[in-house]
Design a protein around this motif. Structure first.
Motif, mmCIF file in Angstrom:
data_model
loop_
_atom_site.group_PDB
_atom_site.id
_atom_site.type_symbol
_atom_site.label_atom_id
_atom_site.label_comp_id
_atom_site.label_asym_id
_atom_site.label_seq_id
_atom_site.Cartn_x
_atom_site.Cartn_y
_atom_site.Cartn_z
ATOM 1 N N LEU A 232 33.651 55.882 -67.348
ATOM 2 C CA LEU A 232 32.601 55.117 -66.689
ATOM 3 C C LEU A 232 31.312 55.929 -66.567
ATOM 4 O O LEU A 232 30.215 55.372 -66.641
ATOM 5 C CB LEU A 232 33.066 54.685 -65.287
ATOM 6 C CG LEU A 232 34.118 53.576 -65.213
ATOM 7 C CD1 LEU A 232 34.679 53.475 -63.801
ATOM 8 C CD2 LEU A 232 33.513 52.246 -65.648
ATOM 9 N N TYR A 233 31.449 57.238 -66.428
ATOM 10 C CA TYR A 233 30.280 58.087 -66.222
ATOM 11 C C TYR A 233 29.405 58.139 -67.468
ATOM 12 O O TYR A 233 28.184 57.952 -67.398
ATOM 13 C CB TYR A 233 30.713 59.491 -65.802
ATOM 14 C CG TYR A 233 29.545 60.413 -65.506
ATOM 15 C CD1 TYR A 233 28.866 60.320 -64.305
ATOM 16 C CD2 TYR A 233 29.130 61.358 -66.434
ATOM 17 C CE1 TYR A 233 27.790 61.144 -64.011
ATOM 18 C CE2 TYR A 233 28.049 62.191 -66.162
ATOM 19 C CZ TYR A 233 27.387 62.074 -64.954
ATOM 20 O OH TYR A 233 26.309 62.888 -64.685
ATOM 21 N N ASP A 286 36.196 50.236 -61.436
ATOM 22 C CA ASP A 286 35.150 49.819 -62.370
ATOM 23 C C ASP A 286 34.116 48.939 -61.700
ATOM 24 O O ASP A 286 32.910 49.062 -61.950
ATOM 25 C CB ASP A 286 35.761 49.119 -63.575
ATOM 26 C CG ASP A 286 36.567 47.882 -63.194
ATOM 27 O OD1 ASP A 286 37.040 47.811 -62.034
ATOM 28 O OD2 ASP A 286 36.725 46.996 -64.052
ATOM 29 N N VAL A 287 34.564 48.058 -60.800
ATOM 30 C CA VAL A 287 33.644 47.187 -60.062
ATOM 31 C C VAL A 287 32.780 48.010 -59.114
ATOM 32 O O VAL A 287 31.552 47.852 -59.063
ATOM 33 C CB VAL A 287 34.424 46.109 -59.284
ATOM 34 C CG1 VAL A 287 33.468 45.286 -58.422
ATOM 35 C CG2 VAL A 287 35.196 45.219 -60.242
ATOM 36 N N PHE A 289 32.050 51.149 -59.242
ATOM 37 C CA PHE A 289 31.179 52.048 -60.002
ATOM 38 C C PHE A 289 29.923 51.307 -60.456
ATOM 39 O O PHE A 289 28.804 51.801 -60.312
ATOM 40 C CB PHE A 289 31.936 52.611 -61.203
ATOM 41 C CG PHE A 289 31.361 53.869 -61.770
ATOM 42 C CD1 PHE A 289 31.868 55.104 -61.406
ATOM 43 C CD2 PHE A 289 30.306 53.832 -62.679
ATOM 44 C CE1 PHE A 289 31.350 56.281 -61.939
ATOM 45 C CE2 PHE A 289 29.788 54.987 -63.215
ATOM 46 C CZ PHE A 289 30.299 56.223 -62.842
ATOM 47 N N ARG A 290 30.112 50.120 -60.989
ATOM 48 C CA ARG A 290 28.957 49.357 -61.479
ATOM 49 C C ARG A 290 28.071 48.881 -60.330
ATOM 50 O O ARG A 290 26.847 48.820 -60.462
ATOM 51 C CB ARG A 290 29.444 48.186 -62.329
ATOM 52 C CG ARG A 290 30.044 48.652 -63.654
ATOM 53 C CD ARG A 290 30.379 47.503 -64.591
ATOM 54 N NE ARG A 290 30.873 48.025 -65.864
ATOM 55 C CZ ARG A 290 32.155 48.252 -66.118
ATOM 56 N NH1 ARG A 290 33.060 48.011 -65.198
ATOM 57 N NH2 ARG A 290 32.531 48.727 -67.298
ATOM 58 N N GLU A 291 28.673 48.540 -59.206
ATOM 59 C CA GLU A 291 27.890 48.164 -58.022
ATOM 60 C C GLU A 291 27.028 49.338 -57.572
ATOM 61 O O GLU A 291 25.860 49.154 -57.212
ATOM 62 C CB GLU A 291 28.815 47.728 -56.884
ATOM 63 C CG GLU A 291 29.459 46.371 -57.091
ATOM 64 C CD GLU A 291 30.425 46.015 -55.978
ATOM 65 O OE1 GLU A 291 30.863 44.843 -55.934
ATOM 66 O OE2 GLU A 291 30.761 46.903 -55.154
ATOM 67 N N MET A 293 25.918 51.835 -59.453
ATOM 68 C CA MET A 293 24.855 52.049 -60.429
ATOM 69 C C MET A 293 23.752 50.995 -60.306
ATOM 70 O O MET A 293 22.563 51.301 -60.406
ATOM 71 C CB MET A 293 25.422 52.051 -61.845
ATOM 72 C CG MET A 293 26.262 53.277 -62.164
ATOM 73 S SD MET A 293 26.705 53.413 -63.910
ATOM 74 C CE MET A 293 25.097 53.683 -64.654
ATOM 75 N N ASP A 294 24.138 49.750 -60.060
ATOM 76 C CA ASP A 294 23.138 48.692 -59.885
ATOM 77 C C ASP A 294 22.270 48.949 -58.654
ATOM 78 O O ASP A 294 21.061 48.693 -58.671
ATOM 79 C CB ASP A 294 23.824 47.331 -59.745
ATOM 80 C CG ASP A 294 24.448 46.844 -61.051
ATOM 81 O OD1 ASP A 294 24.062 47.374 -62.119
ATOM 82 O OD2 ASP A 294 25.311 45.957 -60.991
ATOM 83 N N ALA A 299 24.410 57.008 -62.240
ATOM 84 C CA ALA A 299 25.859 57.132 -62.071
ATOM 85 C C ALA A 299 26.159 58.178 -60.999
ATOM 86 O O ALA A 299 25.464 59.197 -60.907
ATOM 87 C CB ALA A 299 26.509 57.531 -63.387
#
Length: 369
Positions: A232-233, A286-287, A289-291, A293-294, A299
């Motif tokens: 993910l990073y 994964d959810v 992590f993306r939250e 970043m958004d 990251a």
């Protein structure tokens, strides 16, 4: 100027992790006309004569009364240009420490500026200024939270003058909220004496120290999370896990995590980013992590997970090792701050300023090389 004394001072403190981590801290040596200061991006532990930058003190003095623009971007660009113009001949390719003008304020030969976790337990404590006066009455100047660089130098100049007016002598100890300590003297022996005195007084106030003894977690799940987080990073991402009793306690709940929920000092922003990701739901990594970043636009370098500890992310082993040191430093500060009124983080405004500040971006770049 003979830099032997300065190099020895720098190396001795730089190799001691109680005082210096990664590229943090700086030192200088001066006479009436010249000052030699650690170059930005260099490391005190290994610095040699080539790592220092020679500066013209008359030009640095002139900066303190210059009429710079009021806007942050314009002011910082103008003051940086003048600081670069103050380099002595032969040093034009080197970049002096961001705190060069501050070093120049002290009328002492040697300056040591470091960020010990113990000192920052005080400077990042809710009652830090009050407790400092109790432990070191009349011995220091306290600098409230301030933007770094030129603005900080102006504030220190004012506070140092007030101290001299009040006590009839020059200040030799400067404590900067959410930052660290400056110690100034004419000899190495006096630097050591002053620094040891401060550390001893702070130790006398400590209620407890961090419990970094190794703890256990679900090893199979931890390895799976490491692989997931590395991917993910970044395409070349790596991950490591720190699992000790202190960190497990801090990640036990969102409330327990509060002491690590924001940055304590600029170093933590430079090497670990302004914010850590915390989750109690590793199955939704994964959810989450993306939250993150958004929300933040980057990251996370540190991902804290209930029942597992802290995962450290990066593209290189060097990045991970450095971030690991600074995370543990933040944990120490969180624990030490309990003895000084509880944790006090940097303000969101200052965190945003440092995150986007060109001089700290330079340090981040050097750390990756």
């Amino acid at each position: 100027m003979d830099l032997t004394e300065l190099i020895k001072l720098s190396n001795d403190y730089g190799k001691n992790e109680d005082y210096v981590l990664a590229g943090g801290g700086n030192t200088s040596l001066k006479d009436d006309k010249e000052m030699y200061i650690k170059g930005s991006g260099t490391t005190l532990a290994t610095i040699t004569a080539d790592g220092f930058v020679g500066m013209d003190r008359a030009k640095l003095n002139a900066m303190m009364t210059a009429g710079y623009p009021q806007g942050d971007t314009e002011r910082e660009a103008a003051s940086l240009a003048d600081m670069m113009a103050a380099r002595l001949p032969g040093f034009e390719e080197k970049r002096p420490s961001v705190e060069t003008t501050l070093h120049n304020l002290f009328p002492f030969r040697l300056i040591l500026h470091v960020h010990p976790a113990l000192v920052n337990g005080l400077t990042c404590g809710q009652d830090g200024a009050t407790v400092a006066e109790e432990l070191l009455p009349g011995e220091f100047v306290w600098i409230p939270l301030s933007r770094p660089g030129y603005v900080l130098s102006l504030l220190c100049r004012k506070k140092l003058a007030e101290y001299k007016e009040k006590y009839g002598k020059e200040a030799q100890i400067l404590l900067l909220q959410n930052h660290g300590i400056f110690v100034a003297a004419d000899t190495r022996e006096e630097i050591d004496t002053l620094m040891n005195h401060v550390m001893e007084r702070l130790r006398s106030k400590l209620g407890r120290t961090p419990d970094f003894s190794e703890a256990s977690c679900d090893t199979k799940k931890a390895e799976s999370l490491k692989r997931e987080l590395a991917a993910l990073y970044s395409p070349n991402g790596k991950a490591d896990l720190i699992c000790n009793h202190e960190i497990l306690s801090l990640v036990a709940s969102k409330r327990a995590f509060a002491p690590l929920a924001a940055a304590f000092t600029p170093d933590h922003i430079v090497y670990c980013k302004a914010e850590f990701l915390y989750t109690e739901s590793p199955d939704l990594m994964d959810v989450k992590f993306r939250e993150f970043m958004d929300k933040n636009g980057y990251a996370p370098k540190v991902v804290c997970v209930k029942d597992f500890g802290a995962f450290i992310l990066g593209d290189t082993d060097k990045e991970i090792a450095t971030s690991k040191m600074l995370l543990l430093d933040a944990v120490k500060i969180a624990v030490y701050s309990e003895s000084f009124g509880g944790p006090l983080h940097m303000t969101p405004e200052l965190i945003d300023f440092i995150t986007n500040w060109e001089m700290e971006a330079y340090r981040q770049k050097v750390n990756k090389e």
